[in-house]
Scaffold this active site. Structure first.
Site, PDB file in Angstrom:
ATOM      1  N   HIS A   1       0.613  -1.213  -0.007  1.00 62.64           N
ATOM      2  CA  HIS A   1       0.102   0.002   0.041  1.00 62.64           C
ATOM      3  C   HIS A   1       0.892   1.279  -0.007  1.00 62.64           C
ATOM      4  O   HIS A   1       0.870   2.298  -0.823  1.00 62.64           O
ATOM      5  CB  HIS A   1      -0.898  -0.047   1.323  1.00 62.64           C
ATOM      6  CG  HIS A   1      -1.734   1.268   1.499  1.00 62.64           C
ATOM      7  ND1 HIS A   1      -2.820   1.083   1.071  1.00 62.64           N
ATOM      8  CD2 HIS A   1      -1.520   2.429   2.069  1.00 62.64           C
ATOM      9  CE1 HIS A   1      -3.692   2.500   1.223  1.00 62.64           C
ATOM     10  NE2 HIS A   1      -2.717   3.355   1.738  1.00 62.64           N
ATOM     11  N   GLU A   2       1.641   1.411   0.921  1.00 64.03           N
ATOM     12  CA  GLU A   2       2.721   2.592   1.044  1.00 64.03           C
ATOM     13  C   GLU A   2       3.601   2.748  -0.130  1.00 64.03           C
ATOM     14  O   GLU A   2       3.914   3.768  -0.760  1.00 64.03           O
ATOM     15  CB  GLU A   2       3.374   2.549   2.328  1.00 64.03           C
ATOM     16  CG  GLU A   2       2.618   2.413   3.485  1.00 64.03           C
ATOM     17  CD  GLU A   2       1.446   3.319   3.673  1.00 64.03           C
ATOM     18  OE1 GLU A   2       1.162   4.217   3.006  1.00 64.03           O
ATOM     19  OE2 GLU A   2       0.574   2.926   4.377  1.00 64.03           O
TER      20      GLU A   2
END
Ligand code: BES
Ligand code: ZN
Length: 869
Positions: free
Chosen positions: A304-305
């Protein structure tokens, strides 16, 4: 001059999307000098600013002690600017303005974990999204001001690690036992993506070569003892980098990528450019210390990041109302990534379970808001399930409708058009439309209105004509603040099955959307519609909303026999699970008999266990008391739900007794070479063990004790510990002590130890008091608070009795110390108004009594909204 924290909330602090105005000044470049001392930190900032439109030069700043301010080389006297608790304003500034400020801040006493804060004795980190940068220095702290950052970090040499975004360009001695490092980030970015880290940490290094041939140095920083727990995260990072190249054509753009782990973090993790900062719970992963679920979470958060580098960083949000532009898209991307890591059906099941357990209830109560809100008081209160999860579903719907190739053409167009810009949801939908050639503008309605649509479907078979007609109707509950609710485009993925053979029929229909997706998808975008399938030789069984193709509440009058049929024959694993859940809900909430579910499970299990043990374990999911409660809008009685659910668990344990023990003994996770298969086997074994214990088999505790003693795997260990503790087994106390002694220095494992005890089905106010007064309980560490509060909240009977005061006291205490976390914990009580009397009025009175005792925008806004039903 010192500026008060937590200014009292005034009536008109609401910010509206419709009031958006461009910033009057942009920042070409910024030079920061951050000097960390034991008792304060001095921040010098040089901003090269340039006028864009008429208006004052506005610098936002909070809790800063201003030492001096210069404009184009001249120090300003205090008459030359206006300063209040939120901003420094210079009227009539020249078009070219070089601003230089010096401020003092206090990271060493910052408990809010926002801005620059001391996270441990030997660690300082930043958290600037959404509005933390203004607590570091005066700055136009808004996402549509992008600039090139150069950062000098200086500290005592007892902190060997000095990091900031971008490339290291210089480091050296700073005298008096101090040293410095200078970092330059070549990519323009908004201030919320700024990060710096000062500390004493060990590092795990690796490298990655991008599709463009760029060699990227990868570094994960953590405490020395935790470095062996960073390998899974490192693998996941490399995997994410490859995945984004292959699926979206997006390579990484800098020469280094750093991740720093800290145990003092409000959220899961943060995507600062080239320098992510992570909660240890989202980086550290190791079978011995963390559960399988945690290992899966680490991989998805890493992805995600990383994915934010393009969806969020290279292309960012114009304003915070557009938050779901980056979060909804990035969640959709990390969910897709995770579908490649394990059983795709189970990933979808778990994502939908989160959506239904958190977003649906949020959207049906006082905190309901559109995925793109149109007003807020405190933006931190809008990092919600609706923005994230419903936002992801909107993207998934568009992707489903377009099919792989057209969706890719759409995203390619988005990255081509908007790289380096701060944009809106409209820009995203317009780019997808232009790239794919399919008009998606109707999807904007999803972003702009609240509420979960109800999708009512009816099927009618005509034997003479050999047709099957499906009638669809969509409605939304009226909302006082949004009077003009419109129909939304709902992609309905569906299949028909031959009721006699279980075979899937091929679909003949005029109205079916053709897009190259394997399953038929019908785009339902009006208030009501019919679809007719031809050439249907006998009454079929219909499966609707396959893979949960839209975030709606489906109402279809399935018989239990049809649901049992789908549980057995549906080839879409998600809908198989959905059928099991609907059957179980019918038993629980409509008092239907359990036999049909039990028989269907007995028929289906052997096949599923062999193919996908994790899916098999999910088919045993009995909806939680919390979820069942969230489906009830009035006269909710938590004890009644608990009674019914316990009765069902007893019935199931009895029904599966014969098979459970045999299967438990036969399953061997260590015989599985793939992690996901082993994880599935472990999950299934733990469920079976729970059933054996529930059914009163005397061997259960012995088996649990053996599993607890002999396994070095945390999922197995905890599964066994739960069975012992939750059943008050004679072995329970010793097992808890053993676990404590073994893991007392492992914070994440200890979180589980706290959680299990708080979640004991018979946990009392005394249990919670014992845990919150335990020497290892720490109100300064959000993870530990969440462990106990989350455990407590897994028993709604407790939440709505002594839990009410627990959560209110936490909100009151955290109101000043950490309002972001305080506000989130208070939201646990947001469905107070559904309770049956007299509980409803009692909780309402307790909440009202909190009002005069809290001050932060975060807690005040949440409390006011919660009470406004
Ligand atoms: N940008 C957020 C982190 C964030 C959110 C910081 C709110 C400050 C305020 C980050 O990308 C994020 O979304 N993190 C999630 C985990 C993710 C896997 C959904 C989180 O922290 O829970
Ligand atoms: Zn995010």
């Amino acid at each position: 001059m010192n500026i008060a924290a937590n200014p009292v909330v005034e009536a008109d602090q609401t910010v509206y999307l419709k009031d958006y105005q461009k910033p009057s000044f942009l920042v070409n470049s910024v030079d920061l000098n951050i000097q960390v001392f034991a008792e304060h930190t001095r921040v010098t900032a040089k901003l090269d600013m340039q006028r864009q439109t008429a208006g004052d030069l506005v610098l936002l700043g909070r809790d800063l002690t201003l030492e001096s301010v210069r404009l184009n080389g001249t120090e300003l006297s205090s008459e030359a600017y206006q300063l209040d608790a939120e901003q420094l304003v210079i009227s009539n500034a020249p078009d070219q303005a070089l601003i230089e400020t010096v401020v003092l801040i206090h990271p060493e006493s910052n408990t809010q974990l926002e801005g620059l804060y001391q996270a441990a004795a030997d660690l300082f980190v930043t958290q600037n999204e959404p509005e933390g940068f203004r607590k570091i220095t005066f700055y136009p702290d808004r996402p549509d001001v992008l600039s090139v950052f150069t950062t000098r970090v200086e500290a005592d040499k007892k902190f060997p690690v000095l990091l900031a975004n971008g490339n290291l360009i210089e480091k050296g001695e700073a005298g008096e036992g101090r040293h410095y490092a200078i970092w330059q980030d070549p990519t323009k970015k908004p201030a919320y993506l700024f990060a710096c880290v000062v500390g004493d940490l060990a590092v795990l290094k690796d490298s990655y070569v991008t599709s463009e041939g760029r060699n990227v140095a990868l570094e994960i920083y953590a405490e020395q003892k935790d470095i062996p727990k960073c390998h899974i995260a490192m693998q996941a990072l490399k995997h994410s980098m490859r995945w984004d190249e292959e699926h979206y054509g997006l390579p990484y753009d800098l020469d280094n990528y750093m991740i720093v782990a800290t145990s003092a973090f409000n959220m899961g993790a943060m995507e600062n450019k080239g320098l992510n900062i992570f909660n240890t719970s989202c980086v550290l992963a190791d079978e011995e210390f963390t559960t399988d679920a945690a290992i899966m979470r680490v991989q998805s958060v890493i992805a995600h990041e990383y994915f934010h580098n393009w969806t969020g960083n290279r292309i960012t949000c114009r304003d915070w109302f557009q938050l779901c532009l980056k979060e909804g898209l990035t969640v959709f991307r990390d969910q897709s990534f995770s579908e490649d890591l394990q059983s795709a059906a189970v990933q979808r099941i778990d994502d939908v379970a989160v959506l239904k357990a958190h977003q649906f209830p949020e959207d049906s109560g006082p905190l309901s808001h559109p995925p793109r809100p149109d007003h807020f008081v405190e933006i931190n209160n809008f990092y919600t399930a609706t923005v994230y999860e419903k936002g992801a579903e909107i993207n998934r719907m568009m992707a489903t409708l377009l099919g792989k190739e057209k969706f890719r053409a759409g995203t390619d167009e988005y990255f081509k058009r908007h790289d380096g810009q701060a944009v809106t949801v409209e820009d995203w939908v317009a780019a997808l439309t232009a790239g794919s050639g399919v008009d998606l503008s109707a999807f904007l309605t999803w972003y702009n209105q609240p509420g979960t649509p109800k999708l009512e479907a009816k099927g009618e078979y005509n034997a003479d004509a050999q047709t099957y007609t499906l009638s669809l109707k969509q409605t939304l509950k009226a909302h006082p603040k949004y009077p003009n609710l419109k129909a939304v485009p709902i992609p309905v993925a569906l299949a028909l099955f031959d009721a006699a053979t279980g075979e899937q029929l091929s679909l003949n229909s005029e109205d079916l959307f053709e897009n190259g997706v394997k399953d038929g998808v019908y785009l339902f975008d009006t208030d009501a519609a019919h679809i007719t399938f031809t050439g249907v030789a006998a009454q079929p069984v219909v499966s609707l909303l396959r893979n949960f193709s839209a975030p709606v509440n489906l109402e279809f009058d399935y018989s239990d026999a049809e649901l049992a049929f789908l549980l057995q024959y549906e080839t879409n694993g998600f809908n198989q699970w959905q059928a099991s859940q609907t059957l179980l809900e019918n038993i629980l909430l409509k008092d239907q008999p359990a036999e049909i579910y039990i028989q269907a499970m007995l028929d289906t299990l052997p096949k599923v266990v062999a193919q996908d043990p994790l899916l098999a374990s999910r088919l045993f999911d009995v909806p939680s008391e919390g979820y069942l409660g969230s489906r009830i809008d009035t006269d909710y009685n938590p004890s009644l739900i608990q009674e019914k659910r316990n009765a069902l668990l007893d019935t199931l344990a009895r029904a599966f007794a014969a098979q459970a023990k045999e299967m438990y003994l036969a399953l061997d996770p260590s015989a599985q070479s793939e992690f996901s298969q082993a994880m599935g086997t472990r999950a299934l074994k733990n469920i079976l063990l729970t059933m054996i214990a529930r059914q009163g088999d005397e061997d259960a505790f012995t088996l649990a004790e053996q599993q607890f003693k002999h396994s070095r795997n945390m999922s197995e260990r905890l599964g066994a510990l739960k069975v012992l503790v939750w059943n008050d087994a004679p072995q329970a106390e010793k097992a808890l002590i053993d676990f404590y002694l073994r893991f007392k220095d492992e914070a994440l494992s200890m979180d589980q130890w706290f959680m299990i005890q708080a979640a004991h089905p018979k946990a009392s106010a005394e249990t919670i008091q014992y845990l919150t007064e335990h020497p290892d309980y720490d109100l300064g560490v959000p993870n530990r608070i969440r462990a106990v509060s989350g455990g407590l909240n897994s028993n709604p009977v407790n939440t709505w009795s002594f839990g009410v005061q627990h959560f209110i006291d936490l909100a009151k205490y955290l109101d000043e110390k950490n309002p972001i976390v305080g506000s989130r914990l208070l939201q646990v009580l947001s469905r107070w108004y559904t309770l049956a009397e007299p509980q409803r009025s009692e909780v309402q009175a307790q909440l009202e009594a909190l009002k005069p005792q809290v001050k932060s925008k975060n807690v005040v806004e949440t409390l006011n909204t919660m009470l406004s039903v």
